[in-house]
Design a protein around this motif. Structure first.
Motif, PDB file in Angstrom:
ATOM      1  N   LEU A 151       0.857  -1.193   0.000  1.00 52.30           N
ATOM      2  CA  LEU A 151       0.000   0.000   0.000  1.00 52.30           C
ATOM      3  C   LEU A 151       0.886   1.233   0.000  1.00 52.30           C
ATOM      4  O   LEU A 151       1.742   1.386   0.869  1.00 52.30           O
ATOM      5  CB  LEU A 151      -0.909   0.012   1.230  1.00 52.30           C
ATOM      6  N   VAL A 152       0.691   2.112  -0.978  1.00 46.97           N
ATOM      7  CA  VAL A 152       1.445   3.366  -1.060  1.00 46.97           C
ATOM      8  C   VAL A 152       0.468   4.530  -0.928  1.00 46.97           C
ATOM      9  O   VAL A 152      -0.564   4.566  -1.608  1.00 46.97           O
ATOM     10  CB  VAL A 152       2.229   3.468  -2.385  1.00 46.97           C
ATOM     11  N   LEU A 153       0.805   5.466  -0.048  1.00 45.07           N
ATOM     12  CA  LEU A 153      -0.031   6.630   0.218  1.00 45.07           C
ATOM     13  C   LEU A 153       0.727   7.906  -0.121  1.00 45.07           C
ATOM     14  O   LEU A 153       1.917   8.029   0.188  1.00 45.07           O
ATOM     15  CB  LEU A 153      -0.422   6.686   1.703  1.00 45.07           C
ATOM     16  N   CYS A 154       0.032   8.838  -0.745  1.00 44.25           N
ATOM     17  CA  CYS A 154       0.615  10.155  -1.021  1.00 44.25           C
ATOM     18  C   CYS A 154      -0.505  11.182  -0.860  1.00 44.25           C
ATOM     19  O   CYS A 154      -1.398  11.263  -1.714  1.00 44.25           O
ATOM     20  CB  CYS A 154       1.213  10.206  -2.418  1.00 44.25           C
ATOM     21  N   SER A 155      -0.489  11.944   0.225  1.00 46.18           N
ATOM     22  CA  SER A 155      -1.598  12.859   0.506  1.00 46.18           C
ATOM     23  C   SER A 155      -1.129  14.304   0.574  1.00 46.18           C
ATOM     24  O   SER A 155      -0.145  14.620   1.246  1.00 46.18           O
ATOM     25  CB  SER A 155      -2.287  12.471   1.819  1.00 46.18           C
ATOM     26  N   TYR A 156      -1.829  15.153  -0.170  1.00 46.56           N
ATOM     27  CA  TYR A 156      -1.593  16.595  -0.158  1.00 46.56           C
ATOM     28  C   TYR A 156      -0.141  16.944  -0.487  1.00 46.56           C
ATOM     29  O   TYR A 156       0.467  17.810   0.137  1.00 46.56           O
ATOM     30  CB  TYR A 156      -1.982  17.190   1.206  1.00 46.56           C
ATOM     31  N   CYS A 157       0.401  16.263  -1.493  1.00 48.58           N
ATOM     32  CA  CYS A 157       1.790  16.515  -1.909  1.00 48.58           C
ATOM     33  C   CYS A 157       1.893  17.069  -3.325  1.00 48.58           C
ATOM     34  O   CYS A 157       2.772  17.892  -3.612  1.00 48.58           O
ATOM     35  CB  CYS A 157       2.618  15.232  -1.827  1.00 48.58           C
ATOM     36  N   LEU A 158       1.016  16.609  -4.241  1.00 47.59           N
ATOM     37  CA  LEU A 158       1.120  17.036  -5.635  1.00 47.59           C
ATOM     38  C   LEU A 158       0.981  18.546  -5.765  1.00 47.59           C
ATOM     39  O   LEU A 158       1.565  19.159  -6.669  1.00 47.59           O
ATOM     40  CB  LEU A 158       0.047  16.346  -6.492  1.00 47.59           C
ATOM     41  N   ASN A 159       0.208  19.164  -4.851  1.00 46.87           N
ATOM     42  CA  ASN A 159       0.007  20.612  -4.923  1.00 46.87           C
ATOM     43  C   ASN A 159       1.275  21.396  -4.620  1.00 46.87           C
ATOM     44  O   ASN A 159       1.342  22.597  -4.858  1.00 46.87           O
ATOM     45  CB  ASN A 159      -1.112  21.043  -3.959  1.00 46.87           C
ATOM     46  N   GLU A 160       2.296  20.742  -4.100  1.00 46.96           N
ATOM     47  CA  GLU A 160       3.540  21.419  -3.757  1.00 46.96           C
ATOM     48  C   GLU A 160       4.545  21.391  -4.909  1.00 46.96           C
ATOM     49  O   GLU A 160       5.649  21.936  -4.780  1.00 46.96           O
ATOM     50  CB  GLU A 160       4.161  20.787  -2.512  1.00 46.96           C
ATOM     51  N   LEU A 161       4.162  20.756  -6.039  1.00 45.80           N
ATOM     52  CA  LEU A 161       5.125  20.540  -7.116  1.00 45.80           C
ATOM     53  C   LEU A 161       4.668  21.157  -8.434  1.00 45.80           C
ATOM     54  O   LEU A 161       3.472  21.298  -8.685  1.00 45.80           O
ATOM     55  CB  LEU A 161       5.328  19.033  -7.331  1.00 45.80           C
ATOM     56  N   ALA A 162       5.640  21.494  -9.270  1.00 46.01           N
ATOM     57  CA  ALA A 162       5.351  21.932 -10.632  1.00 46.01           C
ATOM     58  C   ALA A 162       4.941  20.719 -11.466  1.00 46.01           C
ATOM     59  O   ALA A 162       5.178  19.568 -11.084  1.00 46.01           O
ATOM     60  CB  ALA A 162       6.585  22.599 -11.237  1.00 46.01           C
ATOM     61  N   ALA A 163       4.336  20.973 -12.625  1.00 41.16           N
ATOM     62  CA  ALA A 163       3.747  19.905 -13.439  1.00 41.16           C
ATOM     63  C   ALA A 163       4.745  18.790 -13.775  1.00 41.16           C
ATOM     64  O   ALA A 163       4.424  17.606 -13.667  1.00 41.16           O
ATOM     65  CB  ALA A 163       3.164  20.496 -14.718  1.00 41.16           C
ATOM     66  N   GLY A 164       5.945  19.152 -14.190  1.00 41.48           N
ATOM     67  CA  GLY A 164       6.937  18.146 -14.557  1.00 41.48           C
ATOM     68  C   GLY A 164       7.332  17.278 -13.379  1.00 41.48           C
ATOM     69  O   GLY A 164       7.468  16.047 -13.514  1.00 41.48           O
ATOM     70  N   ASP A 165       7.518  17.891 -12.214  1.00 41.88           N
ATOM     71  CA  ASP A 165       7.864  17.136 -11.013  1.00 41.88           C
ATOM     72  C   ASP A 165       6.709  16.248 -10.568  1.00 41.88           C
ATOM     73  O   ASP A 165       6.928  15.155 -10.040  1.00 41.88           O
ATOM     74  CB  ASP A 165       8.255  18.098  -9.880  1.00 41.88           C
ATOM     75  N   ARG A 166       5.472  16.719 -10.790  1.00 44.94           N
ATOM     76  CA  ARG A 166       4.314  15.896 -10.431  1.00 44.94           C
ATOM     77  C   ARG A 166       4.297  14.610 -11.256  1.00 44.94           C
ATOM     78  O   ARG A 166       4.037  13.523 -10.730  1.00 44.94           O
ATOM     79  CB  ARG A 166       3.005  16.663 -10.647  1.00 44.94           C
ATOM     80  N   ARG A 167       4.539  14.718 -12.552  1.00 42.11           N
ATOM     81  CA  ARG A 167       4.540  13.525 -13.409  1.00 42.11           C
ATOM     82  C   ARG A 167       5.635  12.548 -12.975  1.00 42.11           C
ATOM     83  O   ARG A 167       5.414  11.331 -12.951  1.00 42.11           O
ATOM     84  CB  ARG A 167       4.720  13.911 -14.882  1.00 42.11           C
ATOM     85  N   ALA A 168       6.798  13.080 -12.637  1.00 39.78           N
ATOM     86  CA  ALA A 168       7.897  12.216 -12.196  1.00 39.78           C
ATOM     87  C   ALA A 168       7.537  11.524 -10.885  1.00 39.78           C
ATOM     88  O   ALA A 168       7.831  10.330 -10.699  1.00 39.78           O
ATOM     89  CB  ALA A 168       9.176  13.038 -12.029  1.00 39.78           C
ATOM     90  N   LEU A 169       6.880  12.257  -9.980  1.00 40.72           N
ATOM     91  CA  LEU A 169       6.483  11.666  -8.706  1.00 40.72           C
ATOM     92  C   LEU A 169       5.432  10.585  -8.905  1.00 40.72           C
ATOM     93  O   LEU A 169       5.527   9.496  -8.324  1.00 40.72           O
ATOM     94  CB  LEU A 169       5.954  12.745  -7.758  1.00 40.72           C
ATOM     95  N   VAL A 170       4.418  10.848  -9.732  1.00 41.02           N
ATOM     96  CA  VAL A 170       3.366   9.855  -9.965  1.00 41.02           C
ATOM     97  C   VAL A 170       3.965   8.571 -10.550  1.00 41.02           C
ATOM     98  O   VAL A 170       3.599   7.459 -10.144  1.00 41.02           O
ATOM     99  CB  VAL A 170       2.275  10.426 -10.889  1.00 41.02           C
ATOM    100  N   LYS A 171       4.890   8.706 -11.467  1.00 39.76           N
ATOM    101  CA  LYS A 171       5.554   7.530 -12.057  1.00 39.76           C
ATOM    102  C   LYS A 171       6.302   6.748 -10.982  1.00 39.76           C
ATOM    103  O   LYS A 171       6.226   5.510 -10.925  1.00 39.76           O
ATOM    104  CB  LYS A 171       6.509   7.969 -13.165  1.00 39.76           C
ATOM    105  N   ARG A 172       7.014   7.482 -10.115  1.00 37.53           N
ATOM    106  CA  ARG A 172       7.779   6.808  -9.054  1.00 37.53           C
ATOM    107  C   ARG A 172       6.838   6.148  -8.046  1.00 37.53           C
ATOM    108  O   ARG A 172       7.124   5.054  -7.550  1.00 37.53           O
ATOM    109  CB  ARG A 172       8.679   7.838  -8.352  1.00 37.53           C
TER     110      ARG A 172
END
Length: 316
Positions: A151-172
């Motif tokens: 189980l992987v959780l990521c809460s209220y983090c994407l809003n802290e990143l620019a679009a390119g970094d968000r895509r990289a984070l979602v992939k990871r």
């Protein structure tokens, strides 16, 4: 799902030596910084007082949102697959999502990844105090992180990143997920936009949607609308003092997406808005596998009892 009394009590004990006025000012400053966040990844909560204020005013809301997202997600998994041997909490803050997972499901060991040392200090104390078996590690979500979990959780983090970094984070995040990934964002048009982008990216990567959507088909929500959910969070006396409110609760609005590498059993339909109740009939706004539709259920319908008990966000 109630915020654990022992967790609330320990947070308030740790705040007992602090000035309520100073904590309220810190909470207001945090709120302004988060609202004005430009996605540059800058540090928003650094001082010990900031983190204490964050724990008091944001942990209950984050706990409630993640807990509700998990409840809706677990409904779409077979009963025998609703326990997780390992949990990875990315951008863990003070550990609210981990506490929510521990309350919502049978979980093994937790790994909490967080950038701020003061957050780690407070969060590790709280998980230990509440008996949540967690290992805390310092790491930046933009710099990558090691490890995988069921189980992987990521809460209220994407809003802290620019679009390119968000895509990289979602992939990871997806690469780290062995069974279920749950991403939670604020229930705003902007938060919904980030969730939709993550949804599209994850399905392209081969993920199966578990919740909230009825399937992997294109989202039927119009461009000028957004899908969000609400969880009611009780406020303690201290919480009301720090937020300057009189109402004994707050309604936390959130968006989320839950996906799995395994086949899931999404609901046939999801109630998008509060049902409209009239004499002898209930009108539901639904998201279904074939699109968005309105359903009127009358007393003669066998589904009337279920409709009367249902609310926004529920499966139908």
């Amino acid at each position: 799902m109630e915020f654990p009394a022992e967790l609330r009590g320990e947070i308030e004990r740790m705040l007992s030596d602090e000035s309520t006025k100073a904590l309220a000012a810190a909470a207001e400053g945090l709120s302004k910084r988060y609202r004005g966040n430009d996605g540059s990844g800058k540090r928003l909560a650094v001082s010990r007082r900031d983190i204490l204020a964050y724990a008091a005013v944001r942990m209950p809301a984050t706990f409630g949102a993640v807990g509700r997202a998990l409840e809706l997600s677990l409904e779409c998994l077979p009963e025998e697959r609703r326990a997780f041997r390992s949990v990875l909490d990315i951008g863990a803050g003070t550990g609210a999502a981990s506490h929510a997972a521990a309350a919502a499901a049978e979980c093994g060991e937790f790994t909490c990844i967080e950038r701020e040392p003061e957050m780690i200090s407070l969060g590790s104390h709280l998980t230990e105090f509440c008996g949540v078996p967690a290992v805390w590690k310092q790491g930046d979500i933009t710099g990558g992180f090691d490890g995988k979990a069921e189980l992987v959780l990521c809460s209220y983090c994407l809003n802290e990143l620019a679009a390119g970094d968000r895509r990289a984070l979602v992939k990871r995040l997806w690469e780290s997920t062995e069974r279920l990934l749950v991403i939670v964002e604020p229930g705003t048009p902007e938060g919904y936009s980030r969730i939709i982008s993550a949804r599209e990216q994850l399905t392209e990567l081969g993920a199966h949607i578990a919740a909230p959507c009825p399937g992997n088909t294109a989202c039927p929500i119009a461009e000028n609308d957004w899908c969000h959910f609400t969880v009611r969070v009780p406020r303690s006396r201290l919480h009301k003092q720090l937020k300057g409110g009189d109402v004994p609760y707050e309604d936390e609005k959130f968006c989320f997406i839950a996906v799995s590498g395994e086949q899931t059993s999404p609901c046939e339909a999801r109630i998008l808005r509060h049902p409209r109740v009239d004499s002898g009939r209930i009108t539901l706004e639904l998201c279904t596998q074939s699109g968005r539709e309105q359903l009127m259920v009358t007393k003669k319908d066998t589904r009337f009892k279920a409709a009367r008990k249902s609310g926004a966000g529920d499966a139908f």
